[in-house]
Design a protein around this motif. Structure first.
Motif, PDB file in Angstrom:
ATOM      1  N   THR A  52     -34.976 -16.789 -18.407  1.00 43.04           N
ATOM      2  CA  THR A  52     -34.781 -15.793 -17.354  1.00 43.04           C
ATOM      3  C   THR A  52     -33.517 -14.970 -17.556  1.00 43.04           C
ATOM      4  N   VAL A  53     -32.540 -15.487 -18.298  1.00 41.92           N
ATOM      5  CA  VAL A  53     -31.280 -14.752 -18.439  1.00 41.92           C
ATOM      6  C   VAL A  53     -31.432 -13.544 -19.359  1.00 41.92           C
ATOM      7  N   PRO A 206     -30.200  -3.450 -18.866  1.00 42.07           N
ATOM      8  CA  PRO A 206     -31.568  -3.056 -18.493  1.00 42.07           C
ATOM      9  C   PRO A 206     -31.635  -2.240 -17.211  1.00 42.07           C
ATOM     10  N   PHE A 207     -30.688  -2.438 -16.304  1.00 45.21           N
ATOM     11  CA  PHE A 207     -30.747  -1.706 -15.041  1.00 45.21           C
ATOM     12  C   PHE A 207     -30.344  -0.241 -15.223  1.00 45.21           C
ATOM     13  N   GLU A 208     -29.525   0.051 -16.221  1.00 41.82           N
ATOM     14  CA  GLU A 208     -29.215   1.443 -16.505  1.00 41.82           C
ATOM     15  C   GLU A 208     -30.466   2.187 -16.974  1.00 41.82           C
ATOM     16  N   ALA A 265     -23.106 -14.157  -9.429  1.00 38.73           N
ATOM     17  CA  ALA A 265     -23.397 -12.810  -9.914  1.00 38.73           C
ATOM     18  C   ALA A 265     -24.898 -12.558  -9.986  1.00 38.73           C
ATOM     19  N   PHE A 266     -25.661 -13.554 -10.422  1.00 35.84           N
ATOM     20  CA  PHE A 266     -27.115 -13.388 -10.427  1.00 35.84           C
ATOM     21  C   PHE A 266     -27.641 -13.176  -9.014  1.00 35.84           C
ATOM     22  N   ALA A 297     -23.878  -3.302 -12.591  1.00 30.93           N
ATOM     23  CA  ALA A 297     -22.577  -3.966 -12.598  1.00 30.93           C
ATOM     24  C   ALA A 297     -22.737  -5.471 -12.419  1.00 30.93           C
ATOM     25  N   ALA A 298     -23.651  -5.887 -11.543  1.00 28.93           N
ATOM     26  CA  ALA A 298     -23.885  -7.319 -11.324  1.00 28.93           C
ATOM     27  C   ALA A 298     -24.461  -7.969 -12.579  1.00 28.93           C
ATOM     28  N   TRP A 299     -25.325  -7.243 -13.292  1.00 30.61           N
ATOM     29  CA  TRP A 299     -25.897  -7.790 -14.540  1.00 30.61           C
ATOM     30  C   TRP A 299     -24.797  -8.007 -15.573  1.00 30.61           C
TER      31      TRP A 299
END
Length: 311
Positions: A52-53, A206-208, A265-266, A297-299
């Motif tokens: 999952t990471v 990935p979120f970017e 953070a996750f 940022a959290a990732w």
């Protein structure tokens, strides 16, 4: 009915990651049924969730995460491989359970009564189940699906196993591929496997990349049919949120610390995915950048914390 395990839907206690208090008590159908099968057999399924990471944005969806078969074999002696459904599946399932094995099978949740709040007799949706018990003559089945254990019988049984143009994808599940690990040995092996997943994480946040695609898709989501929104949200923010909530629980277990910094953070990613889901559900235009920037940022923080804790 012939059974694999001594479990009953009326008394079955699901694993903690499927508690109704979770942000995502169901993640994806395949991973969920493996979690419950391992849990019902007395194992700790969190050990298999290092994958999952490394969840990534695949261009139009987040990774449909599944514990790798070789890791399931190493950790639990579990051997899962494709089988040939060349005979009636209820008969094959009964024969496998009789010798201490079982099967996974893709069914249509249109015929699964545990989905009464969503797709049962309402929508045709492919899903995976694991057969725990079956009586082909009386047309009854007990099965793991999503977050729990359920019963199927009568017309639902007949319709679920009706073969169309193609037989469903089916896997054989064996439990004789090695000695299951436990305790410190299980954690040590899971840490070794985590390093492999860390090496294979996305090279770019990935979120970017998701943010750029979401900005393009938002006008379509706002103007389109609600069914398109639900499909998009499931494949993106819900899939990411479910994966990283499991990553949080996995990190807590691996560190033996409920306040592990990486897990915190996750959890920020999980909260951000839920918030973005609510914004999308309104189906109104909004500025996606702040929400996506917070997720990105959290990732970064989660991955950095993970490296600091586990190398």
């Amino acid at each position: 009915m012939i059974h694999l395990l001594d479990v009953d839907p009326a008394t079955y206690q699901r694993h903690a990651v499927h508690a109704p208090t979770r942000a995502y008590p169901e993640t994806n159908c395949y991973t969920d049924i493996l979690i419950e099968l391992l849990h019902a057999r007395g194992h700790e399924p969190l050990a298999a969730l290092g994958c999952t990471v490394r969840g990534d944005f695949e261009g139009d969806q987040f990774t449909f995460f599944k514990p790798p078969p070789d890791e399931l074999e190493l950790l639990f002696g579990l051997d899962i491989h494709e089988m040939q459904p060349y005979r009636p599946l209820p008969q094959q399932a009964a024969e496998q359970i009789e010798v201490g094995r079982t099967i996974t099978v893709e069914l249509d949740s249109f015929f699964l009564p545990d989905t009464a709040a969503t797709s049962y007799r309402n929508e045709h949706v492919k899903t995976s189940v694991i057969v725990e018990g079956i009586d082909a003559d009386e047309q009854r089945m007990r099965y793991f699906h999503n977050a729990g254990l359920f019963d199927l019988e009568g017309d639902d049984f007949t319709d679920a196993f009706a073969v169309g143009a193609l037989p469903p994808y089916t896997e054989l599940v064996r439990f004789d591929a090695g000695v299951p690990l436990a305790g410190d040995a299980l954690r040590d092996a899971a840490r070794q496997l985590l390093r492999r997943h860390q090496e294979r994480r996305p090279q770019k946040n990935p979120f970017e990349r998701f943010g750029a695609q979401l900005a393009e898709q938002l006008p379509v989501l706002v103007a389109g049919d609600p069914s398109w929104y639900h499909a998009y949200a499931f494949a993106t923010v819900r899939m990411a949120g479910g994966a990283f909530e499991l990553a949080s629980s996995y990190t807590q277990w691996l560190a033996a610390d409920p306040e592990a910094p990486a897990a915190v953070a996750f959890d920020q990613i999980v909260d951000g995915c839920k918030m973005l889901s609510f914004k999308l559900a309104r189906r109104r235009p909004f500025d996606t950048e702040p929400a996506v920037a917070a997720l990105a940022a959290a990732w970064d923080e989660a991955q950095g914390r993970l490296d600091a804790a586990f190398g």
